[in-house]
Scaffold this motif. Sequence first.
Motif, short mmCIF file in Angstrom:
data_model
loop_
_atom_site.label_atom_id
_atom_site.label_comp_id
_atom_site.label_asym_id
_atom_site.label_seq_id
_atom_site.Cartn_x
_atom_site.Cartn_y
_atom_site.Cartn_z
N THR A 46 23.03 8.17 -3.75
CA THR A 46 21.78 7.93 -3.99
C THR A 46 20.93 7.65 -2.72
O THR A 46 21.21 7.14 -1.78
CB THR A 46 21.48 6.85 -4.95
OG1 THR A 46 21.94 7.12 -6.26
CG2 THR A 46 19.97 6.56 -5.22
N SER A 47 19.44 8.12 -2.53
CA SER A 47 18.58 7.71 -1.35
C SER A 47 17.32 6.93 -2.14
O SER A 47 16.53 7.90 -2.98
CB SER A 47 18.26 9.08 -0.68
OG SER A 47 19.67 9.18 -0.06
N PHE A 48 17.01 5.94 -1.78
CA PHE A 48 15.72 5.41 -2.12
C PHE A 48 14.76 5.51 -0.89
O PHE A 48 15.00 5.10 0.32
CB PHE A 48 15.73 3.91 -2.46
CG PHE A 48 16.59 3.59 -3.80
CD1 PHE A 48 15.59 3.73 -5.07
CD2 PHE A 48 17.87 3.68 -4.16
CE1 PHE A 48 16.27 3.52 -6.42
CE2 PHE A 48 18.49 3.32 -5.39
CZ PHE A 48 17.58 3.51 -6.40
N TYR A 49 13.75 5.90 -1.29
CA TYR A 49 12.68 6.02 -0.18
C TYR A 49 11.48 5.14 -0.68
O TYR A 49 10.89 5.14 -1.71
CB TYR A 49 12.03 7.53 0.06
CG TYR A 49 13.18 8.51 0.28
CD1 TYR A 49 13.54 8.59 1.75
CD2 TYR A 49 13.87 9.17 -0.40
CE1 TYR A 49 14.29 9.69 2.14
CE2 TYR A 49 14.91 10.17 -0.34
CZ TYR A 49 15.15 10.30 1.17
OH TYR A 49 16.08 10.97 1.42
N PHE A 50 10.73 4.54 0.55
CA PHE A 50 9.44 3.90 0.16
C PHE A 50 8.73 3.90 1.42
O PHE A 50 9.25 3.82 2.62
CB PHE A 50 9.86 2.30 -0.30
CG PHE A 50 10.53 1.73 0.81
CD1 PHE A 50 9.87 0.79 1.85
CD2 PHE A 50 12.05 1.45 0.80
CE1 PHE A 50 10.51 0.11 2.69
CE2 PHE A 50 12.50 0.65 1.88
CZ PHE A 50 11.87 -0.08 2.80
N SER A 51 7.36 3.86 1.25
CA SER A 51 6.37 4.07 2.46
C SER A 51 5.68 2.66 2.33
O SER A 51 5.48 1.95 1.42
CB SER A 51 5.28 5.04 2.06
OG SER A 51 4.75 4.59 0.84
N ILE A 52 5.30 2.36 3.68
CA ILE A 52 4.52 0.81 4.01
C ILE A 52 3.42 1.36 4.81
O ILE A 52 3.41 2.03 5.76
CB ILE A 52 5.44 0.23 4.96
CG1 ILE A 52 6.74 -0.32 4.05
CG2 ILE A 52 4.54 -1.21 5.30
CD1 ILE A 52 6.72 -1.18 2.83
N SER A 53 2.27 1.20 4.20
CA SER A 53 0.97 1.49 5.07
C SER A 53 0.88 0.79 6.45
O SER A 53 1.31 -0.32 6.54
CB SER A 53 -0.12 1.49 4.04
OG SER A 53 -1.63 1.43 4.75
N LYS A 54 0.37 1.44 7.30
CA LYS A 54 -0.08 0.94 8.76
C LYS A 54 -1.28 0.53 8.76
O LYS A 54 -1.71 0.03 9.70
CB LYS A 54 0.29 2.02 9.81
CG LYS A 54 1.67 2.46 9.70
CD LYS A 54 1.84 3.90 10.37
CE LYS A 54 1.31 3.88 11.89
NZ LYS A 54 1.56 4.89 12.72
N LYS A 55 -1.98 0.47 7.76
CA LYS A 55 -3.52 -0.12 7.71
C LYS A 55 -3.80 -1.37 6.80
O LYS A 55 -4.54 -1.64 6.11
CB LYS A 55 -4.36 0.90 7.16
CG LYS A 55 -4.35 2.03 8.11
CD LYS A 55 -5.45 3.17 7.41
CE LYS A 55 -5.42 4.48 8.36
NZ LYS A 55 -6.48 5.32 7.86
N GLY A 69 0.84 -1.32 0.04
CA GLY A 69 -0.09 -0.05 0.04
C GLY A 69 0.95 1.29 0.13
O GLY A 69 0.31 2.22 0.68
N GLY A 70 2.01 1.09 -0.47
CA GLY A 70 2.87 2.38 -0.56
C GLY A 70 3.54 2.70 -1.82
O GLY A 70 3.03 2.16 -3.06
#
Length: 509
Positions: free
Chosen positions: A494-503, A481-482
């Motif tokens: 380089t910076s890789f960003y990723f999100s992980i949903s808490k729902k 969900g990110g």
Amino acid sequence: MSRIKDISVTKKLYFIVGTMAVLIAFELLTLWFSIHTLSSVRALVGAEGLWSKAQKDGVYQLSEYQRTHNETEYTAFLNFMAVPMGDHKTRLELLKENPDMEIARQGFLEGRIHPDDIEGMIKLLRRFHDIYYIKKAIGYWSEGDSLIGQLLPLGEKIHDEINSGNISNERLNILLEELTPLNNRLTKLEDNFSYTLGEGSRWLENLILKLLFVVALTVEITGLVLGISVSRGITKGLKEINRAAKKIANGDLSERAAVYSDDEIGQVAQAMNKMTGQLVQSNKELENFAFIASHDLQEPLRIISNYSGLIQKKYKGALDPEADKYLELLMAATGRMRVLINDILDYSRIGHLRVLQTIDCNKLIQEVISDMDISLKENNTKISIQMLPVLHGYSDLKSLFQNLISNASKFKKPGVQPLIKISAEEKDDQWVFAVSDNGIGIEKVYFNQIFTIFQKLHSIKEFAGTGIGLAHCKKIVEMHGGEIWVESEPGIGTSFYFSISKKLREMEK
């Protein structure tokens, strides 16, 4: 406005143009009516002038007749009196419930009204007879008619006395004395009539100006509201399509465009959503095909690799140097093929077995480092880890960190020790992770391209790889969900960003 949002854009434009045309026509009609009405008031004022002049000239001729006894003077008196009497005829006819318009017109003609003004004056008196100023002016007119009604018999008496054959100057003087106050009263009524019409004209002028202002303002506001509303609807739909298209173009096939209407814009949004759905289905079929094909390729590849290895081992040194070289190339190619097939299989397996579990990311990273111990030591890679969260996720997260750490270690700058920093922070209902390095960096033009499967920025000779790793990462992140993105500068890191949903628990339900 909600009723027109579903009609075609062409019809919306026709609707706006049509509405504006109707409003402008109404505005022009109001302007015509206003000018016509003011012109009728002007004509009525002019008619009063004719009435007043005829009355005064008539009184003068009657006075002269009393003095000279010249019959021509009396005839002139009667001719002048025909003007107010003609107006009187019109007034009486218009007071009737069903007036004869021909009689009314004839009366004004006898009152010496210009034929072009008669129709407007009649309409003015009929339409606005209850308006205060018109009603008051008609009252003065009526009172003036009654005085004219006294003036004519007085003229007849003077005429009879002069033609009696026994003229009495005393009687003529008595009759003449009656004429003076009568004339004075008529003059006062004429002044009041003119003053009232002047007031009415100014009132009507102000009313018309206000009416024209309101109509013009209505036209402008309506056009503006319609134009802005339709424009916003079209722009809103196009922006939504553009937004969804960018997401889909960047590989987010879960994205769909909101459909706000059933017009051409809405139909395009629906078609794009349908096309995306078909693309998702095609991707699933392609993944299944890749999984089956890759699985079926493993057996013949294993045979080729094993027999090539046996030949190389058994006949090493027995063959000429060129044959040994060919065998080495063959073994290297089968090795790369094995890696590629395994990567394709791993990519196609993502999401097939989703079992949500509690994951301690600190322990997960340590497992990844342990699994990659040899390659990390070969590159002398140093890893700095901040305290990471415990979250709900899928086992594929391990592959996500493996790929990002592997890339950060592999794409190092010559002569510089690779340094990898891993951190996370809580933002609203998501965990946002960052994996940063001090490697060779990525040019901005490739930021979106690198997340597409089989996209490689470097040759195999420079950096080994299949071009599947970051596509692999993107798929895992979206499954959680990110989203994933990159920030980089060539030569800096380089910076890789990723999100992980808490729902994720709610999403699974």
